[in-house]
Each structure stands twice: as C-alpha cells, then as structure tokens.
Design a protein around this motif. Structure first.
Motif, mmCIF file in Angstrom:
data_model
loop_
_atom_site.group_PDB
_atom_site.id
_atom_site.type_symbol
_atom_site.label_atom_id
_atom_site.label_comp_id
_atom_site.label_asym_id
_atom_site.label_seq_id
_atom_site.Cartn_x
_atom_site.Cartn_y
_atom_site.Cartn_z
ATOM 1 N N GLY A 95 -43.208 9.060 17.014
ATOM 2 C CA GLY A 95 -43.893 10.329 16.806
ATOM 3 C C GLY A 95 -43.531 11.061 15.534
ATOM 4 O O GLY A 95 -43.975 12.189 15.328
ATOM 5 N N VAL A 96 -42.730 10.445 14.651
ATOM 6 C CA VAL A 96 -42.302 11.150 13.440
ATOM 7 C C VAL A 96 -43.429 11.144 12.404
ATOM 8 O O VAL A 96 -43.873 10.083 11.955
ATOM 9 N N GLN A 97 -43.908 12.333 12.061
ATOM 10 C CA GLN A 97 -44.925 12.494 11.028
ATOM 11 C C GLN A 97 -44.537 13.665 10.147
ATOM 12 O O GLN A 97 -44.071 14.691 10.635
ATOM 13 N N LEU A 98 -44.748 13.520 8.838
ATOM 14 C CA LEU A 98 -44.389 14.539 7.867
ATOM 15 C C LEU A 98 -45.634 15.301 7.422
ATOM 16 O O LEU A 98 -46.667 14.692 7.106
ATOM 17 N N PHE A 99 -45.523 16.627 7.405
ATOM 18 C CA PHE A 99 -46.634 17.474 6.966
ATOM 19 C C PHE A 99 -46.155 18.403 5.851
ATOM 20 O O PHE A 99 -45.189 19.143 6.028
ATOM 21 N N GLU A 100 -46.867 18.338 4.719
ATOM 22 C CA GLU A 100 -46.516 19.160 3.563
ATOM 23 C C GLU A 100 -47.131 20.554 3.646
ATOM 24 O O GLU A 100 -46.684 21.472 2.963
ATOM 25 N N SER A 101 -48.174 20.690 4.476
ATOM 26 C CA SER A 101 -48.857 21.976 4.572
ATOM 27 C C SER A 101 -49.395 22.184 5.983
ATOM 28 O O SER A 101 -49.584 21.217 6.732
ATOM 29 N N HIS A 102 -49.672 23.438 6.321
ATOM 30 C CA HIS A 102 -50.283 23.731 7.615
ATOM 31 C C HIS A 102 -51.710 23.186 7.673
ATOM 32 O O HIS A 102 -52.194 22.811 8.753
ATOM 33 N N GLN A 103 -52.358 23.133 6.527
ATOM 34 C CA GLN A 103 -53.726 22.607 6.483
ATOM 35 C C GLN A 103 -53.744 21.141 6.911
ATOM 36 O O GLN A 103 -54.573 20.733 7.737
ATOM 37 N N SER A 104 -52.848 20.348 6.363
ATOM 38 C CA SER A 104 -52.807 18.922 6.727
ATOM 39 C C SER A 104 -52.389 18.747 8.185
ATOM 40 O O SER A 104 -52.887 17.856 8.889
ATOM 41 N N PHE A 105 -51.493 19.620 8.656
ATOM 42 C CA PHE A 105 -51.070 19.569 10.056
ATOM 43 C C PHE A 105 -52.245 19.881 10.986
ATOM 44 O O PHE A 105 -52.495 19.154 11.955
ATOM 45 N N ASN A 106 -52.953 20.976 10.712
ATOM 46 C CA ASN A 106 -54.071 21.367 11.566
ATOM 47 C C ASN A 106 -55.181 20.318 11.562
ATOM 48 O O ASN A 106 -55.809 20.058 12.598
ATOM 49 N N LYS A 107 -55.407 19.693 10.408
ATOM 50 C CA LYS A 107 -56.410 18.638 10.315
ATOM 51 C C LYS A 107 -56.009 17.447 11.183
ATOM 52 O O LYS A 107 -56.824 16.883 11.924
ATOM 53 N N ALA A 108 -54.733 17.050 11.106
ATOM 54 C CA ALA A 108 -54.239 15.927 11.908
ATOM 55 C C ALA A 108 -54.300 16.244 13.397
ATOM 56 O O ALA A 108 -54.671 15.403 14.224
ATOM 57 N N LEU A 109 -53.956 17.481 13.735
ATOM 58 C CA LEU A 109 -53.972 17.891 15.133
ATOM 59 C C LEU A 109 -55.397 17.884 15.684
ATOM 60 O O LEU A 109 -55.656 17.355 16.776
ATOM 61 N N VAL A 141 -41.254 22.146 21.774
ATOM 62 C CA VAL A 141 -42.613 22.501 22.185
ATOM 63 C C VAL A 141 -43.019 21.648 23.383
ATOM 64 O O VAL A 141 -43.054 20.422 23.287
ATOM 65 N N THR A 142 -43.334 22.305 24.493
ATOM 66 C CA THR A 142 -43.770 21.586 25.685
ATOM 67 C C THR A 142 -45.224 21.942 25.967
ATOM 68 O O THR A 142 -45.548 23.119 26.163
ATOM 69 N N GLY A 143 -46.090 20.948 25.975
ATOM 70 C CA GLY A 143 -47.510 21.192 26.205
ATOM 71 C C GLY A 143 -48.367 20.276 25.365
ATOM 72 O O GLY A 143 -47.911 19.228 24.899
ATOM 73 N N GLY A 144 -49.608 20.678 25.135
ATOM 74 C CA GLY A 144 -50.553 19.868 24.393
ATOM 75 C C GLY A 144 -50.821 20.420 23.009
ATOM 76 O O GLY A 144 -50.033 21.224 22.484
ATOM 77 N N PRO A 145 -51.941 20.022 22.404
ATOM 78 C CA PRO A 145 -52.271 20.432 21.030
ATOM 79 C C PRO A 145 -52.297 21.939 20.814
ATOM 80 O O PRO A 145 -51.814 22.420 19.781
ATOM 81 N N ALA A 146 -52.847 22.690 21.770
ATOM 82 C CA ALA A 146 -52.927 24.139 21.577
ATOM 83 C C ALA A 146 -51.540 24.765 21.498
ATOM 84 O O ALA A 146 -51.282 25.660 20.676
ATOM 85 N N THR A 147 -50.630 24.303 22.344
ATOM 86 C CA THR A 147 -49.261 24.823 22.330
ATOM 87 C C THR A 147 -48.564 24.458 21.022
ATOM 88 O O THR A 147 -47.847 25.270 20.431
#
Length: 317
Positions: free
Chosen positions: A152-166, A122-128
C-alpha cells in the motif's frame, strides 16, 4: 547438540513456506528438534494444555497477500493460549500486536525517544482518508497499517495527485480498513538502513536500494521479478558498518522495553543527516547475499536463542 539433551522441542508458527528453509537449516545445524505449525484457518482446543516446548512466532502481517486471510487472527488466539499456559514464545503476543500494527510501532518508537515521521492513523474508506488528508503537509505517503512487503505504499507530491488517485480507485485499502498517512522523508541517498537484532544484540546492518520502489525484502524468496533463465541482478543490499551508536542504543532500549526477541528496525536519513525510524519488522528475513559475503548468520543467532530457551524455558533468555 544431541537431541536427547533436550526434554522438549521447538514449534515454529508460520504461514510462508518460502521463509522456512534458512531457519530449518540453522536449527538442524545445532541439532535443535523442532516441529512446524502451519497456521491459516483451522481449530485448536483452547481448554487443553499446549505441548511443552519453545514456540517461535514467524507469522507475517502480509499473510493475506498469499491467500492466508485468517492466519493473523488465528495466530493471535494461539499465542494468547500459549502465553496463558506460561509457554516461552520467541516474539510473543505483545510483540505480535506490534508486528501487525505500524501505529503501535510508531507509538512505541516515540515513547523511547526515537524520531519517527509525522503519521496519522485512518480507519475507514476513501471519504475518511480524504478528510484525514486535508491540511496534511505534502509530500506524504499512504501505507497499510498492517504492512509487510511495502504493501500500500504510494507517494504523493500534491493533494491534487492524491485526490485524483483516490477518486480513480488507485489507492488500495487493506482488509482491515486501517491506513496510514505519513510524512515523506526525502532521503539524502536512495537507500534505507535495516538493523538486525537478536536478544538486543546488533548482528549487523544492511542498506537497501530504494531507487526502484518501496517493496523491499532481503530474502531470496522475495525476488519475483527475475525471469526464468536470467542471471540474478546485482544485490540491492549491502553491509553497513557506520550506524550511529546512539541510535543503536535507543533501539536496544526499545527492544528491551517491549520484550522483542528479534527484529529488523528500519530508518532513513535526510539531507541534514537526521535519522527517521519507520518500521519494526519482527518476522525479519536476512539477506543471503550479505551474509555469505561477510560470514554472517542471522538465523544461526535465532537457532542459538531457541537452543538456550529449550535448555532453560522458564528463564529470561
């Protein structure tokens, strides 16, 4: 070996002082003459001819994390110059391009028939990154394409937690803006295995305890979490002697195919016993705990390679 037997010397290209003492000791123990080239921002005359000798590339992809933001780009041009003049480089330009791109590493691993986790570049920022993650199976991890130190290694169990972190700005992007989304491999046991090779020979393998996180480095200099005066913790690293021979053979084929002189290759095993390879580290650092306990010497092998190259710089050593 007396210095006068060498008509040339070795040149070490580096930016991390902490990694240098073991290599210096190993070269000096074999009587190999050397000079150090500290590379960050700077200049050189590309229309001139480089000095005769053998060049050891020890540049790290994580140099920007130590305030050396220009080291990687400077090294790319330096290696190209040396290569055009036919100088013997231990881990030369092609290998360095692998070192600074996990995407290239995964392509090389896949081409050699080595199982790797499903990975999206993935090349770009948060939206990408958000768009790239849509539909990507969970759990997954994010990591920097130009890595080192588990950056930069982070583990996400769900898309919800990923979107919140992002949305919360908790996912940190690398300087070049290239991230990886990667399938998370749940290890059967909380460790990864790292196989150390020099010129295609497996020196040894170690396990690294991952129970405290992903930022793993076997070198003494990486132990930054021990307060002054405290005793050293038990080592996170142990010798492993049961690496599957068929995996070692595939790694050796990869190293030969890609022209890699030295590397630590890392894999993890899942509950079904399948090995998943995810990193080729060509600026490998060796574990002093493991080496001292078992009479091993990774940098000694690197120094021996340098000695052979100096004796025959035009050869294929």
């Amino acid at each position: 070996t007396p210095h006068h037997l060498f008509p040339m010397k070795a040149y070490i290209i580096y930016e991390n002082e902490d990694w240098m003492p073991p290599l210096r000791r190993a070269l000096e123990a074999r009587g190999v003459p050397y000079e150090e080239w500290f590379v960050d921002e700077g200049h050189f005359d590309v229309t001139s001819e480089p000095p005769p000798g053998v060049f050891i590339n020890r540049m790290s992809p994580s140099s920007h994390s130590r305030g050396h933001a220009m080291s990687v780009e400077h090294t790319r041009h330096l290696l190209a110059w040396l290569d055009h003049h036919g100088r013997r480089i231990i881990n030369g330009p092609h290998v360095f391009e692998l070192e600074i791109s996990k995407a290239r590493q995964h392509a090389a691993l896949e081409q050699t028939g080595i199982r790797t986790p499903h990975t999206r570049v993935v090349t770009g920022g948060p939206a990408t990154l958000r768009a790239a993650a849509e539909g990507f199976p969970t759990p997954f991890i994010t990591k920097h394409n130009r890595g080192g130190k588990g950056l930069g290694v982070q583990l996400f169990e769900s898309h919800q937690s990923f979107n919140k972190a992002l949305s919360g700005g908790e996912i940190h992007f690398p300087p070049d803006g290239v991230m990886l989304l990667q399938q998370y491999i749940q290890p059967a046991e909380p460790f990864i295995t790292r196989c150390e090779f020099v010129v295609g020979q497996l020196l040894y393998a170690i396990t690294s305890d991952t129970s405290e996180g992903f930022e793993l480095c076997p070198a003494d200099a990486c132990r930054t979490d021990v307060p002054a005066g405290d005793s050293q913790p038990a080592s996170l690293f142990e010798l492993r002697e049961d690496v599957p021979p068929e995996l070692v053979e595939k790694y050796q084929a990869l190293l030969l195919r890609e022209g890699i002189d030295m590397a630590g290759i890392e894999f993890v095993e899942d509950a079904e016993g399948r090995a998943w390879t995810y990193d080729i580290n060509t600026t490998t650092n060796y574990s002093p705990d493991v080496e001292q306990a078992h009479g091993l010497g990774g940098m000694g092998a690197v120094a021996a390679l340098t000695e052979r190259c100096l004796a025959d710089p035009a050869g294929k050593t």
